[in-house]
Write an enzyme that holds these catalytic residues in place. Sequence first.
Site: not given
Ligand code: IMP
Length: 194
Positions: A8, A70, A154, A180
């Site tokens: 990441t 993801d 969030d 997560r």
């Molecule tokens: P990715 O898993 O990094 O592809 O995240 C996908 C989208 O979800 C992105 O816009 C992140 O900002 C959002 N995102 C990922 N994890 C969280 C979380 O724990 N809380 C809120 N938004 C999240």
Amino acid sequence: MIKIALGTSNPHKLEEINDMLAEFHPESIEFVLVNGDFNPEENGKTFEENSFIKAKEAAKIMGIPALADDTGLCVEALDGRPGIHSARYAPDQKSKIEKLLEEMKDVPEEKRQAYFICTMTLVAPDGQILHTQTGRIDGYIGTSPSGEHGFGYDPLFFIPGLNKTMADMTLKEKNTLSHRARALKPMIEWITKN
Ligand code: IMP
């Protein structure tokens, strides 16, 4: 001691994962960051595929096992959107929140259910999948953002019963119940047993 690369480049995810790791004390595991820029193209059709793409790339770069997640926000009134497209829903996080509020503006309180889902994949250095784990938390979408903590969606994600958003929670609170955390805890247990 086993070394695992974390696939990441999101500093918020890293902060959460590091805090949880400090809490679980997996003494037999050391997580290391991928060297240099890490931005593989997430062109999978599922959370599993995208977490696999990131983990495989991290393992290839580092030559050691790798773990990646993801995550997506799935909103029932929007037929599960933004879901797998949560990262690409709008250009930046502020406009993502604005777009989601706009799309939800006529949705009544009792129909604003949503969930966060997080899939983690662990791969071997050759890219073979070793283990996959998914965590989910159910909640609902508020009518305005609330809270300064967390990241991404969030501030719009209310936890039923607690009457606060994920962004109203401290990092430690979020890590007791988040999607997560619900993927990482069993993943760490699996790694320490295998
Ligand atoms: P990715 O898993 O990094 O592809 O995240 C996908 C989208 O979800 C992105 O816009 C992140 O900002 C959002 N995102 C990922 N994890 C969280 C979380 O724990 N809380 C809120 N938004 C999240």
